[in-house]
Design a protein around this motif. Structure first.
Motif, PDB file in Angstrom:
ATOM      1  N   LYS A 108       0.808  -1.067  -0.050  1.00  0.00           N
ATOM      2  CA  LYS A 108      -0.071   0.041  -0.005  1.00  0.00           C
ATOM      3  C   LYS A 108       0.976   1.470   0.196  1.00  0.00           C
ATOM      4  CE  LYS A 108      -3.548  -2.602   0.680  1.00  0.00           C
ATOM      5  NZ  LYS A 108      -4.513  -3.015  -0.537  1.00  0.00           N
ATOM      6  N   VAL A 109       0.338   2.174  -0.456  1.00  0.00           N
ATOM      7  CA  VAL A 109       0.883   3.660  -0.552  1.00  0.00           C
ATOM      8  C   VAL A 109       0.187   4.590   0.342  1.00  0.00           C
ATOM      9  CG1 VAL A 109       1.684   5.722  -1.793  1.00  0.00           C
ATOM     10  CG2 VAL A 109       1.929   3.539  -2.762  1.00  0.00           C
ATOM     11  N   VAL A 110       0.758   5.125   1.399  1.00  0.00           N
ATOM     12  CA  VAL A 110       0.125   6.208   2.208  1.00  0.00           C
ATOM     13  C   VAL A 110       0.820   7.324   1.960  1.00  0.00           C
ATOM     14  CG1 VAL A 110      -0.387   7.168   4.382  1.00  0.00           C
ATOM     15  CG2 VAL A 110      -0.568   4.628   3.906  1.00  0.00           C
ATOM     16  N   ALA A 111       0.208   8.578   1.304  1.00  0.00           N
ATOM     17  CA  ALA A 111       0.603   9.821   0.861  1.00  0.00           C
ATOM     18  C   ALA A 111       0.014  10.795   1.393  1.00  0.00           C
ATOM     19  CB  ALA A 111       0.553   9.891  -0.715  1.00  0.00           C
ATOM     20  N   THR A 112       0.638  12.014   1.861  1.00  0.00           N
ATOM     21  CA  THR A 112      -0.042  13.129   2.441  1.00  0.00           C
ATOM     22  C   THR A 112       0.198  14.453   1.360  1.00  0.00           C
ATOM     23  OG1 THR A 112       2.106  14.042   3.698  1.00  0.00           O
ATOM     24  CG2 THR A 112       0.544  12.352   4.494  1.00  0.00           C
ATOM     25  N   VAL A 113      -0.781  15.278   1.403  1.00  0.00           N
ATOM     26  CA  VAL A 113      -0.856  16.391   0.822  1.00  0.00           C
ATOM     27  C   VAL A 113      -1.309  17.497   1.453  1.00  0.00           C
ATOM     28  CG1 VAL A 113      -2.769  15.968  -0.410  1.00  0.00           C
ATOM     29  CG2 VAL A 113      -1.121  17.365  -1.650  1.00  0.00           C
ATOM     30  N   ARG A 114      -1.080  18.924   1.202  1.00  0.00           N
ATOM     31  CA  ARG A 114      -1.747  19.735   1.697  1.00  0.00           C
ATOM     32  C   ARG A 114      -3.133  19.889   1.282  1.00  0.00           C
ATOM     33  NH1 ARG A 114       1.422  22.899   5.307  1.00  0.00           N
ATOM     34  NH2 ARG A 114       3.703  22.696   5.006  1.00  0.00           N
ATOM     35  N   THR A 115      -4.185  20.439   2.228  1.00  0.00           N
ATOM     36  CA  THR A 115      -5.377  20.750   1.494  1.00  0.00           C
ATOM     37  C   THR A 115      -5.448  21.581   0.240  1.00  0.00           C
ATOM     38  OG1 THR A 115      -5.919  20.287   3.853  1.00  0.00           O
ATOM     39  CG2 THR A 115      -7.560  21.388   2.335  1.00  0.00           C
ATOM     40  N   GLN A 116      -4.618  22.763   0.530  1.00  0.00           N
ATOM     41  CA  GLN A 116      -4.823  23.869  -0.570  1.00  0.00           C
ATOM     42  C   GLN A 116      -4.346  23.137  -2.058  1.00  0.00           C
ATOM     43  OE1 GLN A 116      -3.492  24.046   2.246  1.00  0.00           O
ATOM     44  NE2 GLN A 116      -1.526  25.132   2.216  1.00  0.00           N
ATOM     45  N   LEU A 117      -3.424  22.023  -2.019  1.00  0.00           N
ATOM     46  CA  LEU A 117      -2.861  21.408  -3.227  1.00  0.00           C
ATOM     47  C   LEU A 117      -3.437  20.165  -3.366  1.00  0.00           C
ATOM     48  CD1 LEU A 117       0.696  22.750  -2.906  1.00  0.00           C
ATOM     49  CD2 LEU A 117      -0.967  23.604  -4.556  1.00  0.00           C
ATOM     50  N   GLN A 118      -4.563  19.583  -3.060  1.00  0.00           N
ATOM     51  CA  GLN A 118      -4.954  18.515  -3.135  1.00  0.00           C
ATOM     52  C   GLN A 118      -5.523  18.131  -4.453  1.00  0.00           C
ATOM     53  OE1 GLN A 118      -8.511  17.424  -1.137  1.00  0.00           O
ATOM     54  NE2 GLN A 118      -8.983  19.262  -0.668  1.00  0.00           N
ATOM     55  N   GLU A 119      -5.717  19.301  -5.267  1.00  0.00           N
ATOM     56  CA  GLU A 119      -6.167  18.720  -7.036  1.00  0.00           C
ATOM     57  C   GLU A 119      -5.000  18.287  -7.568  1.00  0.00           C
ATOM     58  OE1 GLU A 119      -8.814  20.007  -8.642  1.00  0.00           O
ATOM     59  OE2 GLU A 119      -9.526  20.323  -6.610  1.00  0.00           O
ATOM     60  N   ILE A 120      -3.707  18.195  -7.011  1.00  0.00           N
ATOM     61  CA  ILE A 120      -2.710  17.369  -7.675  1.00  0.00           C
ATOM     62  C   ILE A 120      -2.928  16.122  -7.625  1.00  0.00           C
ATOM     63  CG2 ILE A 120      -1.095  19.496  -7.517  1.00  0.00           C
ATOM     64  CD1 ILE A 120       0.432  17.625  -5.519  1.00  0.00           C
ATOM     65  N   THR A 121      -3.474  15.440  -6.650  1.00  0.00           N
ATOM     66  CA  THR A 121      -3.781  14.092  -6.452  1.00  0.00           C
ATOM     67  C   THR A 121      -4.789  13.433  -7.247  1.00  0.00           C
ATOM     68  OG1 THR A 121      -5.092  14.394  -4.388  1.00  0.00           O
ATOM     69  CG2 THR A 121      -2.681  14.338  -4.034  1.00  0.00           C
ATOM     70  N   LYS A 122      -5.665  14.145  -7.879  1.00  0.00           N
ATOM     71  CA  LYS A 122      -6.869  13.807  -8.415  1.00  0.00           C
ATOM     72  C   LYS A 122      -6.663  12.603  -9.353  1.00  0.00           C
ATOM     73  CE  LYS A 122      -9.986  17.560  -9.172  1.00  0.00           C
ATOM     74  NZ  LYS A 122     -10.899  18.347 -10.203  1.00  0.00           N
ATOM     75  N   GLN A 123      -5.227  12.132  -9.957  1.00  0.00           N
ATOM     76  CA  GLN A 123      -5.087  11.108 -10.691  1.00  0.00           C
ATOM     77  C   GLN A 123      -4.730   9.911 -10.021  1.00  0.00           C
ATOM     78  OE1 GLN A 123      -1.576  12.042 -12.855  1.00  0.00           O
ATOM     79  NE2 GLN A 123      -1.381  13.941 -12.151  1.00  0.00           N
ATOM     80  N   LEU A 124      -4.512  10.031  -8.820  1.00  0.00           N
ATOM     81  CA  LEU A 124      -4.353   8.769  -7.851  1.00  0.00           C
ATOM     82  C   LEU A 124      -5.371   8.196  -7.373  1.00  0.00           C
ATOM     83  CD1 LEU A 124      -1.217  10.644  -6.008  1.00  0.00           C
ATOM     84  CD2 LEU A 124      -1.157   8.762  -7.467  1.00  0.00           C
ATOM     85  N   PRO A 125      -5.363   6.891  -7.657  1.00  0.00           N
ATOM     86  CA  PRO A 125      -6.720   6.184  -7.128  1.00  0.00           C
ATOM     87  C   PRO A 125      -6.668   5.499  -5.562  1.00  0.00           C
ATOM     88  CG  PRO A 125      -5.256   4.681  -8.356  1.00  0.00           C
ATOM     89  CD  PRO A 125      -4.636   5.888  -8.396  1.00  0.00           C
ATOM     90  N   TYR A 126      -6.496   6.724  -5.000  1.00  0.00           N
ATOM     91  CA  TYR A 126      -6.301   6.317  -3.290  1.00  0.00           C
ATOM     92  C   TYR A 126      -7.565   6.789  -2.811  1.00  0.00           C
ATOM     93  CZ  TYR A 126      -1.379   6.065  -4.355  1.00  0.00           C
ATOM     94  OH  TYR A 126      -0.035   5.941  -4.792  1.00  0.00           O
ATOM     95  N   THR A 127      -7.788   5.879  -1.329  1.00  0.00           N
ATOM     96  CA  THR A 127      -8.926   6.452  -0.684  1.00  0.00           C
ATOM     97  C   THR A 127      -8.317   7.745  -0.084  1.00  0.00           C
ATOM     98  OG1 THR A 127      -9.511   4.109  -0.279  1.00  0.00           O
ATOM     99  CG2 THR A 127     -10.079   5.594   1.294  1.00  0.00           C
ATOM    100  N   ARG A 128      -9.307   8.519   0.162  1.00  0.00           N
ATOM    101  CA  ARG A 128      -8.918   9.798   0.770  1.00  0.00           C
ATOM    102  C   ARG A 128      -9.443  10.237   2.192  1.00  0.00           C
ATOM    103  NH1 ARG A 128      -8.481  10.487  -4.414  1.00  0.00           N
ATOM    104  NH2 ARG A 128      -7.208  12.175  -5.329  1.00  0.00           N
ATOM    105  N   ILE A 129      -8.631  10.475   2.938  1.00  0.00           N
ATOM    106  CA  ILE A 129      -8.904  10.799   4.463  1.00  0.00           C
ATOM    107  C   ILE A 129      -8.424  12.066   4.779  1.00  0.00           C
ATOM    108  CG2 ILE A 129      -8.429  10.110   7.004  1.00  0.00           C
ATOM    109  CD1 ILE A 129      -7.668   7.515   5.948  1.00  0.00           C
ATOM    110  N   ASN A 130      -9.374  13.130   5.037  1.00  0.00           N
ATOM    111  CA  ASN A 130      -9.336  14.475   5.451  1.00  0.00           C
ATOM    112  C   ASN A 130      -8.857  14.552   7.063  1.00  0.00           C
ATOM    113  OD1 ASN A 130      -9.276  17.222   5.732  1.00  0.00           O
ATOM    114  ND2 ASN A 130     -10.885  17.647   4.402  1.00  0.00           N
ATOM    115  N   LEU A 131      -7.895  15.378   7.330  1.00  0.00           N
ATOM    116  CA  LEU A 131      -7.562  15.419   8.668  1.00  0.00           C
ATOM    117  C   LEU A 131      -7.679  16.822   9.027  1.00  0.00           C
ATOM    118  CD1 LEU A 131      -4.095  13.398   8.913  1.00  0.00           C
ATOM    119  CD2 LEU A 131      -6.443  12.613   9.370  1.00  0.00           C
ATOM    120  N   ASP A 132      -8.316  17.618   8.266  1.00  0.00           N
ATOM    121  CA  ASP A 132      -8.603  18.905   8.496  1.00  0.00           C
ATOM    122  C   ASP A 132      -9.944  19.067   9.365  1.00  0.00           C
ATOM    123  OD1 ASP A 132      -6.546  19.841   7.354  1.00  0.00           O
ATOM    124  OD2 ASP A 132      -7.465  20.488   5.349  1.00  0.00           O
ATOM    125  N   ASN A 133     -10.688  18.327   9.508  1.00  0.00           N
ATOM    126  CA  ASN A 133     -11.762  18.273  10.426  1.00  0.00           C
ATOM    127  C   ASN A 133     -11.601  18.222  11.799  1.00  0.00           C
ATOM    128  OD1 ASN A 133     -14.307  17.997  11.467  1.00  0.00           O
ATOM    129  ND2 ASN A 133     -15.065  16.213  10.173  1.00  0.00           N
TER     130      ASN A 133
END
Length: 277
Positions: free
Chosen positions: A92-117
């Protein structure tokens, strides 16, 4: 180690070690990943030389690569997207990205977890669990958060509960903030005796400022390491000590910094900079 079979395999295959060298990873990253990691792992799994477990590759801050996007070739995000079809289901791959730049991950078929909440119950439980673990295992933290009300000391459990809830609210879901704050308390750099805990920092910026003020109390003391920090922060990849030394001297027009003096200054940054072995 969990992947001892893979380690032994690499030790017996010099050509794979060469394929995974820094030079090859830069010049041909596709081959390095496929031939040096994915294919050997799949082969070892088939013959039963890897335990029946799931493995994780952690890639932190995908967005950092976007700040230095190349004119040609892949970023880390496009590189992962290109090779995802070759990853086995147990890797598995676990990757992190800043919320304001999450658009760059659109092409990745990963399950998304939002830690901003911040109201996410699981995040709150994890942070409280971590805080309570640190409290229970550090007498110095317990001592430095003991408060008094009207001249009377509160019980340890009451104090720890109040402190845990206060730190949880301050953290806004940031484990880094919690860890660094507890580290300061454990070392005695912070003493939160008042019931309102007003002495505690409220942002990461305040924590870093406190760290630097403790290490470099005067402008003159900070000037000794300014060039070293400038070089390390501007580099696109981790530098060796010798590379840092030459780069620092390249900034000094009128004088030359001897090696011993440079090394003494570098040691002042212990804890801020991690030296690669």
């Amino acid at each position: 180690p969990q992947l001892s079979g893979y380690r032994d395999y690499l030790l017996n295959e010099p050509h794979l070690q060469a394929a995974l060298s820094l030079k090859e990873c830069i010049s041909n990253p596709d081959a390095a990943l496929t031939r040096g990691i994915l294919e050997p792992l799949a082969s070892l799994k088939r013959v039963g030389k890897l335990e029946n477990l799931n493995c994780v590759i952690l890639v932190d801050a995908l967005c950092e690569a976007e700040y230095h996007r190349p004119d040609h070739g892949d970023t880390i995000t496009t590189f992962l997207a290109k090779h995802m079809v070759n990853f086995p289901s147990w890797l598995k791959v676990v990757a992190t990205v800043r919320t304001q730049l999450q658009e760059i991950t659109k092409q990745l078929p990963y399950t998304r977890i939002n830690l901003d909440n911040n109201s996410n119950e699981n995040i709150q439980k994890d942070i409280l669990g971590y805080v309570n673990f640190r409290l229970q295992n550090s007498p110095s933290i317990q001592t430095n958060i003991t408060s008094t009300t009207s001249g009377k000391s509160e019980s340890g459990s009451v104090t720890q509960h109040k402190f845990s809830q206060h730190l949880l609210n301050l953290s806004q879901g940031s484990f880094l903030f919690v860890k660094l704050t507890l580290d300061l308390l454990e070392r005695g750099h912070l003493v939160a005796k008042s019931s309102g805990y007003k002495v505690l920092p409220v942002t990461l910026a305040q924590i870093y400022s406190l760290h630097f003020n403790l290490r470099f109390p005067t402008v003159r003391s900070f000037e000794k390491v300014t060039h070293i920090l400038s070089v390390c922060l501007s580099a696109l990849y981790p530098l060796t000590l010798l590379e840092i030394y030459y780069s620092v001297n390249a900034l000094l027009v009128d004088n030359f910094l001897p090696w011993q003096e440079f090394f003494q200054r570098f040691k002042l940054l212990s804890g801020f900079l991690v030296k690669r072995l």
